[in-house]
Design a protein around this motif. Structure first.
Motif, mmCIF file in Angstrom:
data_model
loop_
_atom_site.group_PDB
_atom_site.id
_atom_site.type_symbol
_atom_site.label_atom_id
_atom_site.label_comp_id
_atom_site.label_asym_id
_atom_site.label_seq_id
_atom_site.Cartn_x
_atom_site.Cartn_y
_atom_site.Cartn_z
ATOM 1 N N ILE A 109 -9.518 54.125 -14.905
ATOM 2 C CA ILE A 109 -8.344 54.672 -14.219
ATOM 3 C C ILE A 109 -8.459 54.486 -12.708
ATOM 4 N N LEU A 110 -9.633 54.776 -12.143
ATOM 5 C CA LEU A 110 -9.797 54.615 -10.694
ATOM 6 C C LEU A 110 -9.698 53.151 -10.278
ATOM 7 N N LEU A 111 -10.213 52.264 -11.118
ATOM 8 C CA LEU A 111 -10.081 50.833 -10.835
ATOM 9 C C LEU A 111 -8.609 50.423 -10.847
ATOM 10 N N ALA A 112 -7.860 50.965 -11.807
ATOM 11 C CA ALA A 112 -6.432 50.649 -11.895
ATOM 12 C C ALA A 112 -5.675 51.185 -10.677
ATOM 13 N N TRP A 113 -6.007 52.413 -10.256
ATOM 14 C CA TRP A 113 -5.357 52.957 -9.064
ATOM 15 C C TRP A 113 -5.741 52.154 -7.823
ATOM 16 N N GLY A 114 -6.989 51.704 -7.757
ATOM 17 C CA GLY A 114 -7.401 50.870 -6.633
ATOM 18 C C GLY A 114 -6.589 49.586 -6.559
ATOM 19 N N ALA A 115 -6.368 48.953 -7.723
ATOM 20 C CA ALA A 115 -5.555 47.736 -7.761
ATOM 21 C C ALA A 115 -4.113 48.042 -7.361
ATOM 22 N N TYR A 116 -3.623 49.199 -7.797
ATOM 23 C CA TYR A 116 -2.252 49.587 -7.440
ATOM 24 C C TYR A 116 -2.114 49.772 -5.928
ATOM 25 N N PHE A 117 -3.088 50.434 -5.313
ATOM 26 C CA PHE A 117 -3.015 50.650 -3.869
ATOM 27 C C PHE A 117 -3.106 49.327 -3.103
ATOM 28 N N LEU A 118 -3.885 48.382 -3.629
ATOM 29 C CA LEU A 118 -3.943 47.063 -2.998
ATOM 30 C C LEU A 118 -2.586 46.371 -3.062
ATOM 31 N N LEU A 119 -1.938 46.452 -4.229
ATOM 32 C CA LEU A 119 -0.609 45.866 -4.373
ATOM 33 C C LEU A 119 0.391 46.572 -3.468
ATOM 34 N N PHE A 120 0.286 47.904 -3.419
ATOM 35 C CA PHE A 120 1.188 48.708 -2.589
ATOM 36 C C PHE A 120 1.050 48.301 -1.123
ATOM 37 N N ALA A 121 -0.203 48.193 -0.653
ATOM 38 C CA ALA A 121 -0.437 47.807 0.741
ATOM 39 C C ALA A 121 -0.028 46.356 0.981
ATOM 40 N N GLY A 122 -0.342 45.498 0.012
ATOM 41 C CA GLY A 122 -0.023 44.083 0.174
ATOM 42 C C GLY A 122 1.460 43.806 0.256
ATOM 43 N N SER A 123 2.277 44.667 -0.367
ATOM 44 C CA SER A 123 3.723 44.431 -0.350
ATOM 45 C C SER A 123 4.292 44.491 1.065
ATOM 46 N N PHE A 124 3.625 45.218 1.961
ATOM 47 C CA PHE A 124 4.123 45.311 3.337
ATOM 48 C C PHE A 124 3.843 44.040 4.133
#
Length: 347
Positions: free
Chosen positions: A185-200
């Protein structure tokens, strides 16, 4: 806005997966009997008091030079045993003292026959200010040279009240299924935050430095939620002690929990900069991004040691983000020579 729909979909899926796995797997499994004996020993002064009930105990102190403390000696267990301390705790008007340990505390202490081992992890809670009822729990490993263990509740040279109930101490082991689920779960959230930040990074408006600044603020927010609970509390208490020492006015100027102020300020900066990067017609998407970030940073804390997602923190985050967006919209409207007219509310 780049990847907006993807961020929304992944957020929903991750929230469902996190909640299901968290309620499916218990972190600790009890392996032995309760160790508390119920025989409390007290250390109180003239201006302090300790009340004991069937549910727990309450400590009061109006003298910061002495405080109040109660402890129980616990049966010795094998070195390497993991003990879980669990309790419901509430404190009121606890003032931070000169030292980081001048707080309301619940500790599991160890002694090697020569000295108390304060160098080992020992704090279940260290609280200042006002905190409503909340369950705290912390696991401790008994060191190889430990000869004595005891549970200690105290107002350590501070004033206020500390209430503790439903106290338990017992040996446990950490459920491997929980560890497996937590890591995924933490790995998945980490990937999500990377995608979230990368979208900017793919936003066309404004220069690259503005985008990097927004990502830096986002990283600061994420770093804040990954701090274990005891480390977060230690940092917060030390900062507050330093600020209190600098100025007595600080205590009345900012009477709230300092961590709540940080929540609001970082999301305020996030919303402030985010709106400068968005076209006016994308304001609603900007608000949605604030909601996604606030929700994800709270839900992810289910798997951060010593942290608890709070609805109040979610609303503080959202309020900070929207306040920043409103201020940014007002500034942009004035720069363009057009009336602000609550353009966010009109979207």
């Amino acid at each position: 806005m780049p990847l907006f729909k993807t961020n929304c979909l992944l957020f929903i899926l991750l929230v469902i997966a996190t909640l299901v796995s968290y309620h499916r797997f218990d972190q600790y499994q009890q392996t032995g009997p309760e160790l508390l004996t119920g025989h409390w020993k007290f250390q109180i002064a003239e201006n302090s008091r300790i009340d004991v009930t069937d549910e727990g105990l309450t400590l009061f102190s109006s003298d910061a030079k002495t405080g109040a403390s109660a402890h129980q000696d616990l049966p010795m267990v094998k070195p390497g045993t993991v003990l879980l301390v669990s309790a419901d705790v509430k404190c009121a008007n606890v003032r931070a003292g000169k030292h980081p340990w001048n707080t309301a505390r619940l500790l599991l202490a160890q002694n090697d026959g020569k000295k108390d081992r304060w160098d080992l992890p020992h704090a279940t809670i260290t609280l200042t200010g006002n905190h409503d009822w909340k369950n705290y729990r912390k696991a401790f490993t008994i060191a190889s040279d430990t000869e004595k263990i005891w549970l200690l509740a105290q107002l350590s040279q501070t004033t206020g009240s500390l209430q503790i109930k439903n106290i338990h101490v017992y040996p446990v082991y950490e459920n491997p299924e929980y560890l497996w689920a937590r890591d995924i779960i933490l790995l998945a959230w980490g990937a999500y935050f990377l995608l979230f930040a990368g979208s900017f990074l793919f936003m066309n408006k404004k220069n690259f430095l503005i985008r990097l600044l927004l990502i830096a603020i986002l990283i600061s927010i994420i770093a804040g939620i990954t701090l274990p609970g005891d480390m977060k509390m230690q940092v917060s208490n030390e900062v507050k002690i330093q600020l209190d020492a600098e100025s007595e006015l600080f205590k009345t100027a900012i009477p709230w929990d300092l961590s709540k102020v940080w929540h609001f300020c970082f999301f305020f900066l996030f919303g402030l900069i985010l709106l400068t990067m968005l076209e006016k017609e994308l304001t609603l998407q900007g608000i949605a991004m604030v909601l996604l970030l606030a929700g994800s940073t709270e839900i992810a804390q289910l798997y951060i040691e010593g942290r608890t997602p709070l609805v109040s923190d979610f609303f503080i985050d959202v309020a900070g983000g929207i306040a920043g967006m409103i201020l940014s919209r007002i500034f942009i409207s004035k720069q363009n020579g057009t009336p602000a007219k609550s353009s966010i509310a009109q979207q």
